[in-house]
Design a protein around this motif. Structure first.
Motif, PDB file in Angstrom:
ATOM      1  N   VAL A 138      -0.180   2.715   1.876  1.00  0.00           N
ATOM      2  CA  VAL A 138       0.207   2.620   3.347  1.00  0.00           C
ATOM      3  C   VAL A 138       1.300   3.663   3.458  1.00  0.00           C
ATOM      4  CG1 VAL A 138       0.883   0.817   4.896  1.00  0.00           C
ATOM      5  CG2 VAL A 138      -0.652   0.284   3.260  1.00  0.00           C
ATOM      6  N   LEU A 139       2.214   3.740   2.734  1.00  0.00           N
ATOM      7  CA  LEU A 139       3.477   4.762   2.925  1.00  0.00           C
ATOM      8  C   LEU A 139       3.435   5.600   1.771  1.00  0.00           C
ATOM      9  CD1 LEU A 139       6.235   2.045   3.076  1.00  0.00           C
ATOM     10  CD2 LEU A 139       4.972   3.069   5.075  1.00  0.00           C
ATOM     11  N   GLU A 140       3.461   7.113   2.267  1.00  0.00           N
ATOM     12  CA  GLU A 140       3.167   8.096   1.288  1.00  0.00           C
ATOM     13  C   GLU A 140       4.493   9.064   1.381  1.00  0.00           C
ATOM     14  OE1 GLU A 140       0.620   9.002  -0.661  1.00  0.00           O
ATOM     15  OE2 GLU A 140      -1.079   8.504   0.223  1.00  0.00           O
ATOM     16  N   GLY A 141       5.387   8.534   0.627  1.00  0.00           N
ATOM     17  CA  GLY A 141       6.563   9.287   0.543  1.00  0.00           C
ATOM     18  C   GLY A 141       7.580   9.420   1.644  1.00  0.00           C
ATOM     19  N   ILE A 142       7.980   8.264   2.017  1.00  0.00           N
ATOM     20  CA  ILE A 142       8.748   8.152   3.087  1.00  0.00           C
ATOM     21  C   ILE A 142      10.298   8.636   2.900  1.00  0.00           C
ATOM     22  CG2 ILE A 142      10.041   6.546   4.599  1.00  0.00           C
ATOM     23  CD1 ILE A 142       7.094   6.754   5.514  1.00  0.00           C
ATOM     24  N   ASP A 143      10.848   9.472   3.586  1.00  0.00           N
ATOM     25  CA  ASP A 143      12.030  10.105   3.596  1.00  0.00           C
ATOM     26  C   ASP A 143      12.707   9.306   4.865  1.00  0.00           C
ATOM     27  OD1 ASP A 143      11.857  11.263   1.271  1.00  0.00           O
ATOM     28  OD2 ASP A 143      11.523  13.130   2.013  1.00  0.00           O
ATOM     29  N   LEU A 144      13.921   8.562   5.000  1.00  0.00           N
ATOM     30  CA  LEU A 144      14.667   8.084   6.058  1.00  0.00           C
ATOM     31  C   LEU A 144      16.164   8.015   5.662  1.00  0.00           C
ATOM     32  CD1 LEU A 144      14.567   6.651   8.894  1.00  0.00           C
ATOM     33  CD2 LEU A 144      13.989   4.418   7.602  1.00  0.00           C
ATOM     34  N   ASP A 145      16.857   8.200   6.511  1.00  0.00           N
ATOM     35  CA  ASP A 145      18.283   8.030   6.867  1.00  0.00           C
ATOM     36  C   ASP A 145      18.784   7.343   8.089  1.00  0.00           C
ATOM     37  OD1 ASP A 145      19.709   9.712   4.336  1.00  0.00           O
ATOM     38  OD2 ASP A 145      18.280  10.877   5.179  1.00  0.00           O
ATOM     39  N   ILE A 146      19.498   6.335   7.938  1.00  0.00           N
ATOM     40  CA  ILE A 146      20.141   5.540   9.187  1.00  0.00           C
ATOM     41  C   ILE A 146      21.425   5.399   9.146  1.00  0.00           C
ATOM     42  CG2 ILE A 146      20.083   3.683  10.499  1.00  0.00           C
ATOM     43  CD1 ILE A 146      17.147   2.902   9.573  1.00  0.00           C
ATOM     44  N   ALA A 147      22.255   6.071   9.819  1.00  0.00           N
ATOM     45  CA  ALA A 147      23.799   6.019   9.814  1.00  0.00           C
ATOM     46  C   ALA A 147      24.370   4.723  10.185  1.00  0.00           C
ATOM     47  CB  ALA A 147      24.246   7.096  11.035  1.00  0.00           C
ATOM     48  N   PRO A 148      25.422   4.329   9.725  1.00  0.00           N
ATOM     49  CA  PRO A 148      26.111   3.100  10.145  1.00  0.00           C
ATOM     50  C   PRO A 148      26.373   2.950  11.359  1.00  0.00           C
ATOM     51  CG  PRO A 148      27.373   3.996   8.163  1.00  0.00           C
ATOM     52  CD  PRO A 148      26.223   4.987   8.854  1.00  0.00           C
ATOM     53  N   GLY A 149      25.770   1.938  11.889  1.00  0.00           N
ATOM     54  CA  GLY A 149      25.793   1.645  13.558  1.00  0.00           C
ATOM     55  C   GLY A 149      24.874   2.370  14.311  1.00  0.00           C
TER      56      GLY A 149
END
Length: 256
Positions: A34-45
């Protein structure tokens, strides 16, 4: 205590204050990835909305970050804040507990009730502390659910279509409330939604999940409050609908 998500990765999952960093995340249900190598960044706030067709893995990714998919095998790594909270499409209030007890469930300390009352006031439910959940409207139940998530001052708020069951007018009011609460409490937010307009209205950045990967990463550089009639809003909508495979004819048919 937030759930431990160490079971979700073959490499150890790290828990840090304020950081959301996902690298190479894979989720399989049997032979189907279902997920194939997800890269993700979320900054504080930062407020991030996640769009995708049904079955694209949006909720799977959210549940991975929340630590709720222990039956799913996979690989990759995730760095997330220890202080997390989840809001679902249904409020999941305990029907046998009054509103304040629902909000403060699991909290310890002499000031738990005071904190609960304060956050209930923030969401517009002052005076409803002793109400039973079934005495609240659908919108009020979701307000209580928001209060329950925010009373712990999470660094990451995960929201899985929290307004999907509400009528249009109530949704507009909840959008305004959520923006105000997030501006005040400053958690990072990952909102899963099927509603393109909702994503543009609320988010600093909108992602589109397709084929198990993040296919679109679009900054929403619009002032708040946002008007659906703003040409820039319309441009964002058109681009995101196209990324979702929705044609102009589809949009006209859905409105007709």
């Amino acid at each position: 205590m937030a759930p431990n998500i160490g079971q979700l990765t073959e490499r150890p999952t790290e828990i840090h204050s304020g950081q959301i960093r996902v690298r190479g995340l894979v989720r399989r249900f049997g032979d189907r990835a279902v997920l194939e190598g997800i890269d993700l960044d979320i900054a504080p706030g930062e407020f991030v909305a996640l769009l995708g067709r049904s079955g694209s893995g949006k909720s799977t990714l959210l549940r991975a970050l929340a630590g709720l998919d222990h039956d799913v095998t996979g690989s990759g790594s995730a760095t997330v804040p220890e202080k997390r909270a989840v809001v679902f499409q249904d409020s999941r209030l305990l029907p046998w507990a009054r509103v304040l007890d629902n909000v403060t469930l699991g909290l310890s300390g002499a000031d738990a009730a005071e904190r609960g009352r304060a956050v209930l006031s923030e969401v517009g439910l002052a005076g409803r502390e002793r109400s039973w959940p079934n005495a609240l409207s659908g919108g009020e139940q979701q307000r209580a659910a928001l209060a329950r998530s925010l009373v712990r001052e999470p660094e990451l708020l995960l929201a899985d279509e929290p307004f999907g069951a509400l009528d249009a007018l109530t949704r507009i009011r909840m959008h305004r409330l959520l923006r105000e609460l997030c501006a005040r409490h400053r958690p990072a937010v990952l909102l899963v939604t099927h509603d393109v307009d909702e994503a543009i209205t609320l988010a600093d950045r909108v992602l589109v999940l397709d084929g198990g990967t993040i296919a679109v990463n679009r900054e929403i550089d619009l002032p708040v409050p946002r008007s659906h009639r703003d040409p820039r809003f319309i441009d964002h909508r058109d681009a995101l609908l196209a990324a979702l495979g929705v044609t102009e004819d589809d949009s006209e048919n859905s409105n007709g």
